[in-house]
Design a protein around this motif. Structure first.
Motif, PDB file in Angstrom:
ATOM      1  N   ILE A  25       0.751  -1.053  -0.057  1.00 24.08           N
ATOM      2  CA  ILE A  25       0.176   0.071   0.149  1.00 24.08           C
ATOM      3  C   ILE A  25       0.840   1.264  -0.178  1.00 24.08           C
ATOM      4  O   ILE A  25       0.700   2.424  -0.829  1.00 24.08           O
ATOM      5  CB  ILE A  25      -1.005  -0.091   1.023  1.00 24.08           C
ATOM      6  CG1 ILE A  25      -1.893  -0.998   0.886  1.00 24.08           C
ATOM      7  CG2 ILE A  25      -1.650   1.364   1.565  1.00 24.08           C
ATOM      8  CD1 ILE A  25      -2.868  -1.455   2.187  1.00 24.08           C
ATOM      9  N   LYS A  26       2.217   1.351   0.690  1.00 19.90           N
ATOM     10  CA  LYS A  26       3.022   2.249   0.695  1.00 19.90           C
ATOM     11  C   LYS A  26       3.456   2.699  -0.761  1.00 19.90           C
ATOM     12  O   LYS A  26       3.229   4.060  -1.115  1.00 19.90           O
ATOM     13  CB  LYS A  26       3.830   2.303   1.773  1.00 19.90           C
ATOM     14  CG  LYS A  26       4.739   3.497   1.856  1.00 19.90           C
ATOM     15  CD  LYS A  26       5.995   3.194   2.740  1.00 19.90           C
ATOM     16  CE  LYS A  26       7.125   3.971   2.245  1.00 19.90           C
ATOM     17  NZ  LYS A  26       7.923   3.548   0.808  1.00 19.90           N
ATOM     18  N   GLU A  27       3.729   1.547  -1.204  1.00 19.09           N
ATOM     19  CA  GLU A  27       4.293   1.770  -2.790  1.00 19.09           C
ATOM     20  C   GLU A  27       3.478   2.414  -3.661  1.00 19.09           C
ATOM     21  O   GLU A  27       3.686   3.193  -4.322  1.00 19.09           O
ATOM     22  CB  GLU A  27       4.760   0.575  -3.536  1.00 19.09           C
ATOM     23  CG  GLU A  27       6.406   0.166  -2.652  1.00 19.09           C
ATOM     24  CD  GLU A  27       6.195  -0.441  -1.228  1.00 19.09           C
ATOM     25  OE1 GLU A  27       5.050  -0.724  -0.969  1.00 19.09           O
ATOM     26  OE2 GLU A  27       7.049  -0.275  -0.604  1.00 19.09           O
ATOM     27  N   PHE A  28       2.180   2.123  -3.253  1.00 15.08           N
ATOM     28  CA  PHE A  28       1.060   2.446  -4.284  1.00 15.08           C
ATOM     29  C   PHE A  28       0.729   3.989  -3.887  1.00 15.08           C
ATOM     30  O   PHE A  28       0.457   4.603  -4.891  1.00 15.08           O
ATOM     31  CB  PHE A  28      -0.269   1.539  -3.965  1.00 15.08           C
ATOM     32  CG  PHE A  28      -1.324   1.785  -5.251  1.00 15.08           C
ATOM     33  CD1 PHE A  28      -1.348   1.172  -5.955  1.00 15.08           C
ATOM     34  CD2 PHE A  28      -2.266   2.682  -4.908  1.00 15.08           C
ATOM     35  CE1 PHE A  28      -2.425   1.417  -7.258  1.00 15.08           C
ATOM     36  CE2 PHE A  28      -3.402   3.018  -5.779  1.00 15.08           C
ATOM     37  CZ  PHE A  28      -3.225   2.404  -6.913  1.00 15.08           C
ATOM     38  N   CYS A  29       0.742   4.200  -2.585  1.00 13.39           N
ATOM     39  CA  CYS A  29       0.326   5.486  -2.198  1.00 13.39           C
ATOM     40  C   CYS A  29       1.522   6.410  -2.833  1.00 13.39           C
ATOM     41  O   CYS A  29       1.210   7.760  -3.020  1.00 13.39           O
ATOM     42  CB  CYS A  29       0.619   5.759  -0.828  1.00 13.39           C
ATOM     43  SG  CYS A  29      -0.933   4.896   0.031  1.00 13.39           S
ATOM     44  N   VAL A  46      -7.081  -7.581  -8.671  1.00 24.99           N
ATOM     45  CA  VAL A  46      -6.243  -6.288  -8.318  1.00 24.99           C
ATOM     46  C   VAL A  46      -5.459  -6.510  -7.129  1.00 24.99           C
ATOM     47  O   VAL A  46      -4.182  -6.383  -7.021  1.00 24.99           O
ATOM     48  CB  VAL A  46      -7.044  -5.134  -8.659  1.00 24.99           C
ATOM     49  CG1 VAL A  46      -5.861  -3.822  -8.364  1.00 24.99           C
ATOM     50  CG2 VAL A  46      -7.650  -4.900 -10.123  1.00 24.99           C
ATOM     51  N   ARG A  47      -6.290  -6.463  -5.944  1.00 15.67           N
ATOM     52  CA  ARG A  47      -5.695  -6.820  -4.693  1.00 15.67           C
ATOM     53  C   ARG A  47      -4.772  -7.864  -4.658  1.00 15.67           C
ATOM     54  O   ARG A  47      -3.720  -7.743  -3.664  1.00 15.67           O
ATOM     55  CB  ARG A  47      -6.647  -6.884  -3.660  1.00 15.67           C
ATOM     56  CG  ARG A  47      -7.475  -5.281  -3.300  1.00 15.67           C
ATOM     57  CD  ARG A  47      -8.308  -5.608  -2.232  1.00 15.67           C
ATOM     58  NE  ARG A  47      -9.601  -6.024  -2.712  1.00 15.67           N
ATOM     59  CZ  ARG A  47     -10.530  -4.923  -2.625  1.00 15.67           C
ATOM     60  NH1 ARG A  47     -10.413  -3.639  -2.108  1.00 15.67           N
ATOM     61  NH2 ARG A  47     -12.010  -5.205  -2.844  1.00 15.67           N
ATOM     62  N   GLY A  69      -0.321   0.776 -14.073  1.00 13.39           N
ATOM     63  CA  GLY A  69      -1.610   0.485 -15.175  1.00 13.39           C
ATOM     64  C   GLY A  69      -2.823   0.897 -14.427  1.00 13.39           C
ATOM     65  O   GLY A  69      -3.899   1.518 -14.891  1.00 13.39           O
ATOM     66  N   ILE A  70      -2.965   0.247 -13.267  1.00 14.89           N
ATOM     67  CA  ILE A  70      -4.353   0.180 -12.676  1.00 14.89           C
ATOM     68  C   ILE A  70      -4.542   1.556 -12.319  1.00 14.89           C
ATOM     69  O   ILE A  70      -5.702   2.051 -12.397  1.00 14.89           O
ATOM     70  CB  ILE A  70      -4.088  -0.600 -11.140  1.00 14.89           C
ATOM     71  CG1 ILE A  70      -4.185  -1.960 -11.802  1.00 14.89           C
ATOM     72  CG2 ILE A  70      -5.430  -0.436 -10.108  1.00 14.89           C
ATOM     73  CD1 ILE A  70      -5.458  -2.430 -12.409  1.00 14.89           C
ATOM     74  N   LEU A  71      -3.570   2.228 -11.713  1.00 16.39           N
ATOM     75  CA  LEU A  71      -3.790   3.621 -11.297  1.00 16.39           C
ATOM     76  C   LEU A  71      -4.033   4.585 -12.398  1.00 16.39           C
ATOM     77  O   LEU A  71      -5.036   5.502 -12.467  1.00 16.39           O
ATOM     78  CB  LEU A  71      -2.336   4.321 -10.627  1.00 16.39           C
ATOM     79  CG  LEU A  71      -2.440   5.372  -9.949  1.00 16.39           C
ATOM     80  CD1 LEU A  71      -3.548   5.392  -8.877  1.00 16.39           C
ATOM     81  CD2 LEU A  71      -1.143   5.734  -9.399  1.00 16.39           C
ATOM     82  N   ALA A  72      -3.447   4.138 -13.946  1.00 13.19           N
ATOM     83  CA  ALA A  72      -4.046   4.994 -15.113  1.00 13.19           C
ATOM     84  C   ALA A  72      -5.544   4.759 -15.218  1.00 13.19           C
ATOM     85  O   ALA A  72      -6.131   5.534 -15.435  1.00 13.19           O
ATOM     86  CB  ALA A  72      -2.944   4.636 -16.222  1.00 13.19           C
ATOM     87  N   VAL A 116     -12.690   8.259  -1.806  1.00 15.13           N
ATOM     88  CA  VAL A 116     -11.805   8.447  -3.190  1.00 15.13           C
ATOM     89  C   VAL A 116     -10.710   7.421  -3.243  1.00 15.13           C
ATOM     90  O   VAL A 116     -10.285   7.164  -4.223  1.00 15.13           O
ATOM     91  CB  VAL A 116     -11.246   9.748  -3.479  1.00 15.13           C
ATOM     92  CG1 VAL A 116     -12.454  10.745  -3.753  1.00 15.13           C
ATOM     93  CG2 VAL A 116     -10.298  10.119  -2.414  1.00 15.13           C
ATOM     94  N   CYS A 117     -10.314   6.570  -2.270  1.00 24.11           N
ATOM     95  CA  CYS A 117      -8.922   5.895  -2.205  1.00 24.11           C
ATOM     96  C   CYS A 117      -9.505   4.793  -3.093  1.00 24.11           C
ATOM     97  O   CYS A 117     -10.582   4.076  -2.729  1.00 24.11           O
ATOM     98  CB  CYS A 117      -8.786   5.411  -0.787  1.00 24.11           C
ATOM     99  SG  CYS A 117      -7.449   4.292  -0.563  1.00 24.11           S
ATOM    100  N   PRO A 118      -8.862   4.375  -3.971  1.00 24.89           N
ATOM    101  CA  PRO A 118      -8.940   3.031  -4.812  1.00 24.89           C
ATOM    102  C   PRO A 118      -8.892   1.756  -3.915  1.00 24.89           C
ATOM    103  O   PRO A 118      -9.694   1.025  -4.378  1.00 24.89           O
ATOM    104  CB  PRO A 118      -7.505   3.125  -5.656  1.00 24.89           C
ATOM    105  CG  PRO A 118      -7.033   4.264  -5.723  1.00 24.89           C
ATOM    106  CD  PRO A 118      -7.419   5.066  -4.224  1.00 24.89           C
ATOM    107  N   TYR A 119      -8.448   1.679  -2.804  1.00 22.39           N
ATOM    108  CA  TYR A 119      -8.593   0.447  -2.023  1.00 22.39           C
ATOM    109  C   TYR A 119      -9.977   0.473  -1.456  1.00 22.39           C
ATOM    110  O   TYR A 119     -10.319  -0.610  -1.080  1.00 22.39           O
ATOM    111  CB  TYR A 119      -7.222   0.568  -0.930  1.00 22.39           C
ATOM    112  CG  TYR A 119      -6.144  -0.133  -1.376  1.00 22.39           C
ATOM    113  CD1 TYR A 119      -5.769  -1.347  -1.417  1.00 22.39           C
ATOM    114  CD2 TYR A 119      -5.130   1.092  -1.645  1.00 22.39           C
ATOM    115  CE1 TYR A 119      -4.549  -1.556  -1.965  1.00 22.39           C
ATOM    116  CE2 TYR A 119      -3.655   0.753  -1.970  1.00 22.39           C
ATOM    117  CZ  TYR A 119      -3.666  -0.435  -2.337  1.00 22.39           C
ATOM    118  OH  TYR A 119      -2.467  -0.832  -2.649  1.00 22.39           O
ATOM    119  N   SER A 120     -10.753   1.454  -1.514  1.00 19.83           N
ATOM    120  CA  SER A 120     -12.032   1.382  -0.806  1.00 19.83           C
ATOM    121  C   SER A 120     -12.932   0.920  -1.992  1.00 19.83           C
ATOM    122  O   SER A 120     -14.214   1.033  -1.654  1.00 19.83           O
ATOM    123  CB  SER A 120     -12.435   2.854  -0.517  1.00 19.83           C
ATOM    124  OG  SER A 120     -11.707   3.143   0.558  1.00 19.83           O
TER     125      SER A 120
END
Ligand code: SF4
Ligand code: SF4
Length: 231
Positions: free
Chosen positions: A96-100, A173-174, A188-191, A159-163
């Motif tokens: 999660i930290k890397e994603f953030c 994805v998870r 890619g997922i973030l885009a 707004v958090c994608p993890y929510s």
């Protein structure tokens, strides 16, 4: 998260937590141990997120909130303290930290500008490295959202994608993201996330002149006080 920030349903969750932790407290006492339920927003002596991180329920996100693999930032926490001997769990690292580091959606949408935009977490609090949150700015917004029936904001949770909903696509994805050391999958997922999930814009919830006092969803029945009283 029913319709945050104007109609938060945190109190539904806290009511359930009171019920669950109350029963656990009584059960532990029944088998001979001391026990004490701690349930925010009242009657608690423990700060929940650090305990939850230590217990391996999730990681702390850029938004300063516990982000869990199952529910993202959409969590409400309670605890039961006890002298029962227990084997402690360990903190987890599910990326999660890397994603953030890359995501920053909560910082972009926060109506008060309270969330840090720095790539890496920049402060250490009691040994834990985390992103800075400007609590004063955040709480000012909590108190200024005019239509808030259970005071608060929580845009950064919503707004958090993890929510995102716990459906099959988000579950895939998870599962895949933490197993990809290259970070290509998460980019890619973030885009996709930024292109296809549109938000109202946190600023819209603020009173004029900064925003438009917007509300986008109806309150749950029990929170529609205007239907119960003439005032
Ligand atoms: S609760 Fe609202 S104001 Fe506070 S950090 Fe989150 S988005 Fe920003
Ligand atoms: S919105 Fe993005 S940056 Fe903010 S906590 Fe969630 S994943 Fe991290």
């Amino acid at each position: 998260m029913y319709a945050n920030p104007t109609y938060g349903t945190s109190y539904d969750a806290y009511s359930m937590l009171r019920y669950i932790s109350g029963k656990l407290e009584v059960f532990l006492k029944e088998i001979g141990y001391s026990a004490r339920a701690h349930v925010p927003p009242v009657n608690y002596d423990l700060v929940m997120p650090p305990l939850a991180i230590d217990a391996g329920l999730g990681e702390q996100g850029r938004n300063g909130i516990l982000v869990t693999p199952e529910l993202g930032a959409n969590t409400r926490l309670a605890a039961v303290s006890t002298d029962m001997p227990l084997e402690p769990d360990k903190p987890i690292d599910i990326g999660i930290k890397e994603f953030c580091n890359k995501c920053k959606i909560c910082a972009e949408e926060c109506p008060s500008g309270a969330i840090s935009f720095t790539d890496e977490p920049e402060e250490v609090i009691r040994g834990y490295k985390r992103w800075k949150i400007n609590h004063d700015k955040c709480y000012t917004v909590w108190n200024s959202v005019a239509t808030s029936h259970s005071r608060g904001c929580r845009v950064c949770l919503a707004v958090c994608p993890y929510s995102r909903k716990n459906n099959w696509i988000h579950n895939i994805v998870r599962e895949v993201d933490p197993r990809d050391p290259t970070g290509i999958f998460s980019s890619g997922i973030l885009a996709v996330q930024k292109k296809f999930f549109k938000y109202h814009g946190g600023q819209e919830y603020l009173p004029p002149p900064d925003g438009n006092n917007k509300t986008f969803n109806e309150a749950p029945d029990w929170l529609r006080s205007e239907e119960w009283f003439n005032y």
